[in-house]
Design an enzyme around this catalytic site. Sequence first.
Site, PDB file in Angstrom:
ATOM      1  CB  CYS A  47      12.375 -17.303   3.000  1.00 42.51           C
ATOM      2  SG  CYS A  47      11.581 -15.936   3.877  1.00 42.51           S
ATOM      3  CB  CYS A  72       7.737 -15.090  10.020  1.00 42.66           C
ATOM      4  SG  CYS A  72       8.569 -16.658   9.708  1.00 42.66           S
ATOM      5  CB  CYS A 149      19.423 -11.254  -6.299  1.00 42.70           C
ATOM      6  SG  CYS A 149      17.740 -10.628  -6.307  1.00 42.70           S
ATOM      7  CD  GLU A1237      16.828 -12.444 -19.655  1.00 36.12           C
ATOM      8  OE1 GLU A1237      15.748 -12.996 -19.416  1.00 36.12           O
ATOM      9  OE2 GLU A1237      17.027 -11.735 -20.670  1.00 36.12           O
TER      10      GLU A1237
END
Length: 1292
Positions: A47, A72, A149, A1237
Amino acid sequence: MADVLTITINGKEYEVGADVGATTRLASYLKELGLYGTHTTCYEGGCGACLAVISSTDPATGNVTTKAVNSCLVPVLSCLGSEVTTIEGLGNKHDGYHVIEQRLREYSGTQCGYCSPGMVMAMYGLTQSQSSWTKEEVEQHLDGSICRCTGYRPILDAFKAVTTQDIEDIHTVKCPSTGRACQGCCTSTKNKERRERPQQRQPQTLRLQASNWQQPATLQELYDAVSALPPDAEYTLVSGNTGQAVYSLGSISDYIYTRNVPELSTVIVTQDEVTFGANVCISEVMTNMEAAASTYSGFSYLSQIAQTWRYLASTSIRNMSSWAGNLALKAANPDFPSDIFIGLLAAGATITTAGTDGVTANHTVEELVKIDLKGERQVILRLSLAPVGEDEVIRVFKITPRLTNSIAYVNAGFRLRVDQANAHTVLDTPIIAYGGISSTFVRASATEAVLAGKSLEDETVLQAAFDALATEVIPDDMPTLASPEYRLALTQNLLYKTVLGIVGSIADPTVASGATDLQRPVSSGQHTYDLNTDIYPLGEPVPKVEAAIQCSGEAQYVGTTPTQPGELYGLFVTSTQANARIVSIDASAALEVPGVLAFVGAADIPGENNIKVFSDSKPELLFPEERTMFYGQPLGVIVATGRSAASAGQRAVKVTYDDIQSPVLTIEEALKEPLPPDQGFPFVEGDVQAGFAASAYIIQGAVSHDSQYHFHMETQVCLATPTDIGMDILSSTQWVSETQRAVGQVLNIPDNTVNVSVKRIGGGFGGKIDRCNIVAAAAALAAFKVNQPVRISLDLGTNMTAIGWREPFLCTYKVGVDEAGVLQAVEATLTSDAGSWSTPNSSQGAIFCLPSCYNCPNWLVTPQYVLTNTAPNTACRSPGTVEGITFMENIMDHVADVLGVDPLELRQKNLLPDGGIRKLNQHMIRIRNRIAAHEMVNIPEDIIVPRNLISDMIDEMKVSADVDNRRALITQFNQENRWKKRGLSVMPMLWPYWLGPVTPFSAMVSINPRDGSVSISHGGTEMGQGINTKTAQCAAYELGVPLEYVSVMPTNTHTNPNSSITGGSTGSDVASYVVAEACKMIRERLNAVQEAIGEDVPWEELVLTAFNQGVDISQRYVNGVDEVKGYSVFGVACSEVELDVLTGQYLILRTDILEDVGRSLSPLVDLGQVEGAFVMGQGLFLTEHPLYDVSTGQRLTDTTWNYKPPMALDIPVDLRVTFLHNAPNPLGVLSSKVTSEPPLSLAYSLVMAFRQALNSARQDAGATGWFQIDAPLTVEKLEGLCLVDPSRLTLQ
């Protein structure tokens, strides 16, 4: 750990303690140090949220290399002797922001902000690893970073605006050497300083608590370390450590870190040979391949391999991963479709290995992967690549579900020596190799034999080769893989593409384009909106108010809140059966694990086992008491001192089941059983039977949309802390009031003792409206039992299995039209899959959205839902609305196809007239009011659409997007190209914005008398949609102060009680309204003071005077009944796509969006919402596809490696957004309209455009007529719908 070890992070040395083990990852270690700016989501390198930059000394050259890496995956111990830079090392609000952070803010490239630090570090890594960069390199460098986003466009624009001069001149972070602002000179001298600095030799062996970490510095030390291991030792060689992202290493006793061995880092490029040591990372291999290809003859094939490897994982993974580690992973896991393996096989690479005695041996890559490297104690030393003759052709391919950061469905490598002058005859046995077929299949030997000595111009030879492939290629059939049929077709089609490339002009021009791969140009974007300067700061295009701290990693989320004293870790124990009776849950063994303090289950609940209060009338259990309803259902919580102890305890819990039944996983399966009793009511208008009787054509069909994961980058998380009053809850929630009530209900304590706070959340999209209360109630219950703070933060896999997604939908329809194509009747049934619990489902809302912008006198639309053994599905951005609107678009396309008319003209003919009537969704309004604890009696049945703007908007789009001319060019293109097709569509939309008469939000506005600064808080949740920015602009406008005077405080249930959900587009809208109203009331009182003074005075003086006179300079406001109105939102999108018929891969060439936003409260915020919603819709309709194990019900798409939201290189190449000019909304808050939306539905224009491309491909195949397209329209579905048959793979 006896030796004192240190790691340098942001110029500061940290001692590595005894608690650091071989598996401790850098991301976790950073959090332990209090460096919370590096975020984590997946812990598998998929990600990009966790990116950091590491500078290390190349042991072969002594030069310092600097690269972005996935923290990570990086072992902390591999960082010894290196310098780590995290987001904290760049800039901050105290010392000034780094230019990259500044650009991202200026270009509005941050919304929720959770991915932003990783994005910044990706770009920073590029600027530190190269002295200059191109726009293409900038885009490529973001190939591993997910942003749900923004839609990526502003991020790409921001970073492409960063120049080399910026990096040299505008470093504003403190210099660790001088303590003053950095002037950009440190980077240029870093390599020299590090070369001159004596390198401290690290201990060769570190004795750790659970294993050993060895770090040899010479080749002999490496041999000795491997040789000294016991015969039964479980060991691994560590270079980049990226393999653990795909395959678990299991229990390892000895880790041998090889990066310090100089011989393994050598790179030699000469005219005779290119050689890479085993530790050379894939990024460096690719760079030197390109250099060799451009410098020496015979190496041009390396460029094509390097170009294909650009789609191997991501840049940051390739920066870490060595080519040898990749091959070793392939050797240990034969099913791994390694791109490195296929590329080097086609290249004829030689791999050199050595035993512990130093004796070397050379192997082909095929031979290498058959060696038990660990068992035989073999070490890979280097690979060698030789130049090839001009008569040799090497071609490699990689076909993936998404362009970047994806494991291949099929990869392929071809090597043929061809006599071009002799009918392109294959001179000897070629190499035809494929990955992704099975664990045993590599070479298509029978097909190789068919082609050996044959002419590639002979059509019968080609058909014989395709027949041979059909016989010898037998793909495995596994649910996580593409279908065997698709993968077999790819083997044939990729061979065909290779042949077309070889024969060139011999092939007919109409098939010639089949040889080439789609090439994505550099992205671009345009945006146009009104500048309403007369109302600034309202409507001013400003970045989000939190943008700077989000880009610098300073913004705090629940998951990054510092650890509390005595804080414990909670981990869910989940079900491994989807439909079974729970006989027992035995946690006794878990409680014996060191560090485990408790197991908390249903029996520990002091109150009601129910997380629903106002969100639905039907209770929903926190933990099941009798039966499991889905695989991965939380059964209880292990509470421990840390994650490792909790994980060990989780594994020790024994759950016994009986009465195990087969899970029901799809709508089709569920429809075989009786429907649940509480179905919704149909939407009826007119008489459909009379309409059908009057129809010249009656058309029937079906279409479905699958589920979609919200992919909020911050997973579900809650920190519950017992207090002397009750319980403090920090929850990543979109609805603080319901979280408060759910916790109080489960604990059986008064709501006024539960204080729920939220500052911001890392994305929500509906997934944190009430699903968050599973985590919040469980954390509170655990904290209540042990009387200590407990944090539950779901890992990505648990978040994807325990939490429901968007509801899948099935629409069956019957439509009647007259001879002219005018709609006469529409009858449809919309079925939603609610999962294992109706929460509530959105089918009732979807039926009222089906009409969209179209007129028809007769409607009968029936909602229904089914229950399946999947996690309870929930609201996801534009729930129900997107399904209704896009199902209607499918219907309109179906009608146009049957009538043989232009789809856009048909749409224009059926538009709703001005003053048209739309049925009101009374059910949804009742739900919204029940959420607010109000029951409404008199709700109107209809609403009037005063003016349907769609007709004018379509006309505007046709001109601005040059629709007619582009259509003509596409028609010509499709006639001239059999294997590449283009399509263009125009899609209109009417998105109904519904509010209940009571949709309460509270606002508190306070003015501080000392300096006149303004603090506001509201009942909504900032989750990236810009609610804080819009409310701040409203406050500044109404009070008449500069925007910088206003700050927004965190939401909590005391200052902002009883607020409604931040969802359904209501949050920013209603919160802006109540803040504005509160400010108006304060301003009215201040105006009275101003009038009494008799002259204009500065704001600060006015406020202080009012305060001294006892005037209240604060105000709370809650909207009352019907204060905020609903209305229609209009939009039009035009999308153009290009499709590779032979593979199903595609490019979205251009999308134009014309959006009705009224008079925007904050144009840059609204622009981000439009683009982000569209790209999320792109994922819904094209790439995001859930998969299940049909026997257990396990959701198999639970990682970033098998679930594929769009990434930066997937979005439209050319994305243009225009806000409808001069269109203030008389019903909207300060003349605005909602934007979060509606644009998601417009992404269906992509499916419509693909239908046009597919129509052309199918016509070439001799097929005409309507065909069903279900979403997502994946590359596999696209190729299948093209009807490519091997018999059509010809040269003429």
